[in-house]
Write a protein that holds these residues in place. Structure first.
Motif, PDB file in Angstrom:
ATOM      1  N   MET A 113      42.615  29.949  31.318  1.00 29.73           N
ATOM      2  CA  MET A 113      41.340  30.647  31.303  1.00 29.73           C
ATOM      3  C   MET A 113      40.654  30.548  32.675  1.00 29.73           C
ATOM      4  SD  MET A 113      39.754  32.413  29.166  1.00 29.73           S
ATOM      5  CE  MET A 113      38.204  33.223  29.065  1.00 29.73           C
ATOM      6  N   PHE A 114      40.682  29.347  33.259  1.00 29.50           N
ATOM      7  CA  PHE A 114      40.058  29.155  34.569  1.00 29.50           C
ATOM      8  C   PHE A 114      40.734  30.017  35.632  1.00 29.50           C
ATOM      9  CE2 PHE A 114      40.171  26.986  38.684  1.00 29.50           C
ATOM     10  CZ  PHE A 114      38.817  27.030  38.989  1.00 29.50           C
ATOM     11  N   LEU A 115      42.052  30.109  35.569  1.00 27.76           N
ATOM     12  CA  LEU A 115      42.775  30.907  36.568  1.00 27.76           C
ATOM     13  C   LEU A 115      42.416  32.390  36.463  1.00 27.76           C
ATOM     14  CD1 LEU A 115      46.307  29.246  36.509  1.00 27.76           C
ATOM     15  CD2 LEU A 115      44.517  29.029  38.239  1.00 27.76           C
ATOM     16  N   LEU A 116      42.195  32.889  35.266  1.00 24.46           N
ATOM     17  CA  LEU A 116      41.786  34.281  35.102  1.00 24.46           C
ATOM     18  C   LEU A 116      40.404  34.512  35.709  1.00 24.46           C
ATOM     19  CD1 LEU A 116      42.946  35.104  31.460  1.00 24.46           C
ATOM     20  CD2 LEU A 116      43.857  36.013  33.597  1.00 24.46           C
ATOM     21  N   SER A 167      39.680  36.899  38.981  1.00 28.33           N
ATOM     22  CA  SER A 167      38.760  38.031  38.910  1.00 28.33           C
ATOM     23  C   SER A 167      37.665  37.912  39.959  1.00 28.33           C
ATOM     24  CB  SER A 167      38.155  38.149  37.506  1.00 28.33           C
ATOM     25  OG  SER A 167      37.322  37.045  37.225  1.00 28.33           O
ATOM     26  N   LEU A 168      37.208  36.696  40.255  1.00 28.25           N
ATOM     27  CA  LEU A 168      36.188  36.515  41.289  1.00 28.25           C
ATOM     28  C   LEU A 168      36.750  36.818  42.678  1.00 28.25           C
ATOM     29  CD1 LEU A 168      34.347  33.306  40.042  1.00 28.25           C
ATOM     30  CD2 LEU A 168      33.516  35.661  40.027  1.00 28.25           C
ATOM     31  N   ARG A 192      37.001  40.589  42.988  1.00 29.47           N
ATOM     32  CA  ARG A 192      35.659  41.152  43.163  1.00 29.47           C
ATOM     33  C   ARG A 192      35.142  40.917  44.582  1.00 29.47           C
ATOM     34  NH1 ARG A 192      30.544  38.986  39.728  1.00 29.47           N
ATOM     35  NH2 ARG A 192      28.960  39.797  41.111  1.00 29.47           N
ATOM     36  N   PHE A 193      35.394  39.733  45.119  1.00 27.34           N
ATOM     37  CA  PHE A 193      35.000  39.405  46.496  1.00 27.34           C
ATOM     38  C   PHE A 193      35.676  40.337  47.490  1.00 27.34           C
ATOM     39  CE2 PHE A 193      36.198  37.033  50.342  1.00 27.34           C
ATOM     40  CZ  PHE A 193      34.939  36.801  50.876  1.00 27.34           C
ATOM     41  N   LEU A 194      36.977  40.541  47.315  1.00 27.23           N
ATOM     42  CA  LEU A 194      37.732  41.377  48.251  1.00 27.23           C
ATOM     43  C   LEU A 194      37.303  42.841  48.175  1.00 27.23           C
ATOM     44  CD1 LEU A 194      41.291  39.825  47.847  1.00 27.23           C
ATOM     45  CD2 LEU A 194      39.698  39.527  49.750  1.00 27.23           C
ATOM     46  N   ARG A 195      37.022  43.323  46.982  1.00 30.78           N
ATOM     47  CA  ARG A 195      36.651  44.729  46.816  1.00 30.78           C
ATOM     48  C   ARG A 195      35.220  45.011  47.255  1.00 30.78           C
ATOM     49  NH1 ARG A 195      39.332  46.477  41.008  1.00 30.78           N
ATOM     50  NH2 ARG A 195      41.480  46.385  41.720  1.00 30.78           N
ATOM     51  N   SER A 196      34.360  44.001  47.264  1.00 24.90           N
ATOM     52  CA  SER A 196      32.950  44.232  47.594  1.00 24.90           C
ATOM     53  C   SER A 196      32.669  44.064  49.078  1.00 24.90           C
ATOM     54  CB  SER A 196      32.065  43.271  46.791  1.00 24.90           C
ATOM     55  OG  SER A 196      32.301  41.944  47.207  1.00 24.90           O
ATOM     56  N   GLY A 197      33.704  43.920  49.905  1.00 23.05           N
ATOM     57  CA  GLY A 197      33.500  43.814  51.346  1.00 23.05           C
ATOM     58  C   GLY A 197      33.293  42.390  51.815  1.00 23.05           C
TER      59      GLY A 197
END
Length: 42
Positions: free
Chosen positions: A1-4, A8-9, A12-17
């Motif tokens: 669960m922690f790895l998921l 995902s974080l 999200r970091f990579l896609r948000s610049g």
């Protein structure tokens, strides 16, 4: 669960610049001091 959650974080970091923001914040400490010099008037 922690790895998921961690994965995902990271996505999200990579896609948000995130890398571009880190590059903009990077640099030598001397350069940062000159760029953010504050003048205080008393």
């Amino acid at each position: 669960m922690f790895l998921l959650l961690a994965a995902s974080l990271v996505v999200r970091f990579l896609r948000s610049g995130g890398p571009a923001m880190l590059r903009m914040m990077g640099g030598s400490p001397d350069q940062g001091e000159q760029a953010h010099e504050h003048h205080h008037h008393h």
